[in-house]
Write an enzyme that holds these catalytic residues in place. Structure first.
Site, mmCIF file in Angstrom:
data_model
loop_
_atom_site.group_PDB
_atom_site.id
_atom_site.type_symbol
_atom_site.label_atom_id
_atom_site.label_comp_id
_atom_site.label_asym_id
_atom_site.label_seq_id
_atom_site.Cartn_x
_atom_site.Cartn_y
_atom_site.Cartn_z
ATOM 1 C CG ASP A 430 28.271 39.998 54.725
ATOM 2 O OD1 ASP A 430 28.185 40.175 53.502
ATOM 3 O OD2 ASP A 430 29.374 39.878 55.324
ATOM 4 C CD GLU A 433 26.500 36.985 48.671
ATOM 5 O OE1 GLU A 433 27.026 36.256 49.532
ATOM 6 O OE2 GLU A 433 26.238 38.177 48.858
ATOM 7 C CG ASP A 508 33.198 42.896 50.414
ATOM 8 O OD1 ASP A 508 32.473 43.572 51.186
ATOM 9 O OD2 ASP A 508 33.517 41.722 50.639
HETATM 10 O O1 MIG Z 1 33.918 37.469 53.911
HETATM 11 O O2 MIG Z 1 31.713 40.350 57.903
HETATM 12 O O3 MIG Z 1 30.664 42.563 52.492
HETATM 13 O O4 MIG Z 1 30.992 44.324 54.630
HETATM 14 O O5 MIG Z 1 32.735 43.535 56.690
HETATM 15 C C1 MIG Z 1 33.749 38.811 54.258
HETATM 16 C C2 MIG Z 1 32.920 40.697 57.312
HETATM 17 C C3 MIG Z 1 32.505 38.962 55.058
HETATM 18 C C4 MIG Z 1 31.736 40.843 53.732
HETATM 19 C C5 MIG Z 1 30.947 42.112 53.787
HETATM 20 C C6 MIG Z 1 31.728 43.119 54.578
HETATM 21 C C7 MIG Z 1 31.958 42.604 55.976
HETATM 22 C C8 MIG Z 1 32.715 41.267 55.912
HETATM 23 N N1 MIG Z 1 31.985 40.323 55.073
#
Ligand code: MIG
Length: 805
Positions: A430, A433, A508
């Protein structure tokens, strides 16, 4: 809020300004001379520019342009998987006005002055795609003021004539409809929580699109990782153009005419998706965050108690010790191995999130192995002035790894031993980017330098490939740590080629109907962009859903490769039972159906691995000659045979369904329909309209609570004969876990059904592949003749026939 508005205005103005300025850029050419190698030509222009065309396959030509200087000898891309193409047969002819390259399939005509390239069908000479203006570059810096990063390089662009009937597909993950005609997009991997239709860019960059006109398709892969732009006639009736804020004008032209063939070539070029473990097709459950360990156990036992199938549960960021990746919080997860062992006995795997941010210790004496080792080995990103780059993410001040360094990727992969040793089955990437709380646009990272094969390039080039290289490090690490297991990695951000290393989900989303309606165009577009293993948080991630929305969401995702219910930390609970028994019962029906359809889903997934043709398809992929499918994105198909028309609005219990030409069977009632028209069908909350193509066989296994609960036996072949009384089907099997399928340890059985004087005859083809699944029983049921069925048959190795009476 005002800052956001100002930003939107700036970005919108930039996009319009670009659209106008593209025509005022400097143009390449005209041609002065030409040299030839065994598989390429290099054209030199009177402005000292060079254009190189390389014939990679009869249907694949690469175009590389270098403005006012020779083509660089350095040629490298993180996306490209295959570079050693055997030279196909081709010809070069020259006339005073043009240069023509011909393969068995493509004719490429280069007009000398002005320098314009046409792509034609070699057999019919039909024009497929033509330059609208010569390839161009921003020699005078006209765009410098609107470029995101003026230091990125020189803006380069190609402009193509827009066909009056041309449709555009692909571009990976876009919050947009299926047909991208008359829209414009940019690529700059961005953390965009709560995005809705029109938000652009979002997480991923796949600069590949397919053009379709009069049923004939071509593809263009603009392999440039800088911030790029695609404009499919949004601001002009004449042109579809693409460009980037730096790097090379470097694109691959694919000729179909079928989209399926283009997808196969694209997979050859950028890599085929390996098969994930079969359990990845199982149902998955996540939450930000389940902790402590006892709550994870509770979720799993709730699933089992309620007879809801489940294969995977996720640990989000709170499993860690202070958000330190590669650690477990000792209070919340005192014994992760005991937890994974316990869940394994219930057939459930655990996947942990791993973010790129490595916590920067705030105290000199604090020891944290990931930070200490990476610092010592000099694997972290630095700013141009030599300072360590310190973004802020979940752990607070953090550092990022320079994944362009092969040794850093290796080290990163090896760090995953703590997960494999603790029985963690897969890794969820996650924030890659990469997201930076200091500034989400990337401005804070512009002077960050990456090693990049010794080129020492900056963020402008490396942002969009960051996630690809992180996933590569992870995937290759898991391969080394557990060589007898297929890695399972899921990612949020990506660049082209990601399918070699990771599956994906669409980030999200919102728990809203609008967000749900994006599922189909997004999943199908990703499939048309080389990413077959896709899915979305079932029920939506942000906000408060309800039972009806959750049910309708499952009625799409139960047939998506990735089926995972996930929810934001402060969102309303939405596990399948949270809205009461009425909804839970319907969700159970669809989860059970997913597991029953696993033989069909897995067979179709293996096809995606081998051929590049995705499992979750827009109708146009199967019916490319049918214009009624060209912008149809509220229906989808799974493989060649299943057509699904979900409900995407509240309080709706009826809908129109388009059935393409041919005959169709209602999946639920076996009622037959003639296609080539719209039908109006009932869709009460417990029914998603679903149809089977006449001529298909759908393999259906037993009901399971998880993959591997017991042998998938018996498998029933449901036969849906066409008008001629025929049907065909395939069953693919392997061990579901190991990489042995890559070296032939699979079994593929092809079946053909024909009508006989009495009943039907199934001819079973000789089994392909070396995998022996052992003796198992099969049933056959003919859906057009409900009384004809046989049970308990075996499928032997060799070809044979089975009588159905
Ligand atoms: O700033 O890890 O898309 O699935 O639960 C949020 C916490 C960070 C974004 C992900 C989401 C995840 C969440 N993350």
């Amino acid at each position: 809020m005002t800052r956001l508005l100002i930003l939107i205005v700036i970005l919108a103005t930039a996009a319009t300004a670009l659209a106008q300025d593209i025509t005022s850029l400097e143009k390449i050419g005209p041609v002065t001379s030409l040299t030839k190698t065994t598989n390429s030509i290099t054209i030199t222009c009177n402005d000292a520019s060079q254009v190189q065309l390389t014939i990679l396959a009869p249907d694949l030509v690469r175009v590389r342009a270098s403005f006012t200087k020779p083509i660089p000898t350095k040629d490298h891309s993180w996306a490209i998987n295959k570079t050693d193409w055997p030279t196909p047969r081709w010809n070069l002819t020259e006339t005073p006005n043009q240069i023509t390259l011909t393969t068995d399939e493509l004719e490429v005509v280069i007009h000398r002055s002005p320098l314009l390239i046409d792509f034609r069908d070699a057999r019919t000479h039909q024009l497929l795609n033509a330059d609208e203006q010569p390839m161009s570059y921003d020699a005078k810096g006209l765009l410098a003021n609107i470029m995101f990063d003026p230091e990125a390089g020189m803006f380069v662009a190609a402009s193509k004539k827009l066909g009056f009937d041309e449709h555009f597909y692909g571009l990976g993950e876009k919050a947009a409809r299926l047909d991208k005609r008359r829209s414009a997009f940019s690529n700059w991997n961005s953390d965009t929580p709560g995005y809705s239709e029109g938000k652009d860019p979002i997480y991923q960059t796949i600069p590949f699109y397919i053009g379709l006109q009069h049923g004939i398709a071509y593809g263009i892969f603009f392999d440039n990782s800088f911030r790029s732009y695609f404009n499919f006639g949004q601001s002009s009736q004449q042109r579809a153009w693409f460009g980037a804020e730096g790097g090379e004008l470097n694109y691959y032209f694919f000729y179909g005419p079928s989209i399926k063939k283009i997808l196969g070539r694209y997979a050859d070029l950028t890599g085929h998706m390996p098969l994930p473990p079969l359990w990845a097709l199982g149902n998955q459950q996540s939450r930000w965050s389940y902790y402590p360990d006892t709550m994870v156990e509770e979720v799993v036992s709730e699933y089992r108690k309620r007879d809801l199938p489940l294969d995977v549960v996720y640990l989000d960021i709170d499993y860690m010790n202070g958000y330190r990746v590669f650690t477990f919080n000792k209070e919340r997860f005192p014994d992760p191995k005991a937890l994974t062992d316990k869940l394994a006995r219930q057939g459930v795997k655990v996947v942990t999130i791993v973010d790129p941010g490595i916590k920067h210790p705030q105290d000199k004496n604090e020891r944290y192995h990931a930070f200490d080792q990476g610092l010592e080995k000099n694997f972290f990103q630095h700013r141009r002035n030599g300072d360590l780059f310190v973004p802020r993410v979940w752990p607070g001040e953090s550092v990022f790894v320079d994944y362009t360094l092969p040794e850093a990727r290796q080290w990163w992969g090896d760090l995953h031993r703590v997960y494999t040793d603790n029985g963690i089955a897969g890794i969820w990437n996650d924030m890659n980017e990469p997201s930076d709380f200091v500034d989400q646009t990337g401005k804070n990272q512009l002077d960050v330098v990456s090693y990049d094969e010794g080129e020492k390039t900056t963020h402008a080039k490396n942002r969009n490939t960051f996630a690809l290289l992180m996933a590569r490090g992870t995937y290759e690490g898991l391969e080394r740590l557990r060589p007898d297991r297929r890695p399972y990695v899921i990612t949020r951000a990506a660049y082209a080629g990601i399918q070699r290393y990771a599956t994906m989900w669409t980030g999200d989303t919102n728990s809203t109907w609008d967000s749900l309606a994006l599922n189909i165009p997004m999943f199908t577009s990703l499939g048309l962009s080389g990413e077959p293993f896709v899915g979305s948080d079932v029920g939506g991630f942000i906000g408060r859903g309800n039972g009806e929305l959750l049910v309708r969401s499952y009625q799409i995702s139960f047939l998506a490769p990735f089926c995972r219910n996930h929810k934001q930390i402060d969102g309303y609970d939405q596990e399948p039972w949270r809205f009461g028994k009425y909804y839970e019962d319907i969700i159970r029906k669809y989860l059970k159906l997913r597991y029953a359809l696993l033989p069909y889903l897995y067979t179709t997934l293996e096809e995606a691995h081998r051929s590049g043709v995705p499992l979750f398809r827009p109708l146009l992929l199967n019916y490319q000659d049918d214009p009624s499918t060209y912008n149809l994105d509220d229906q989808f198909m799974v493989g060649d045979d299943l057509l699904v028309a979900p409900i995407l609005k509240p309080d709706v219990t009826r809908r129109l369904v388009y059935l393409p030409e041919g005959s169709w069977y209602d999946y639920w009632t076996d009622k037959k329909y003639t296609g080539g028209t719209m039908i109006n069908v009932d869709a009460p909350l417990d029914v998603v309209p679903m149809f089977v193509r006449a001529g298909a066989m759908i393999s259906v296994g037993p009901s399971l609570n998880y993959v591997g609960e017991r042998t998938q036996e018996p498998i029933t072949f449901n036969i849906y004969p066409n008008e001629k009384g025929e049907a065909t089907g395939t069953l693919y099997e392997d061990d579901g876990l190991s990489p042995a399928y890559k070296s032939g340890a699979f079994r593929r059985t092809k079946l053909n059904v024909r009508r006989a004087s009495r009943g039907f005859v199934v001819s079973v083809g000789a089994a392909e592949g070396a995998y022996n699944p052992g003796a198992r029983k099969f049933n056959f049921a003919v859906k057009s003749s409900p009384r004809i069925s046989v049970t308990g048959m075996t499928l032997d190795n060799g070809p044979h026939e089975i009588q159905l009476r």
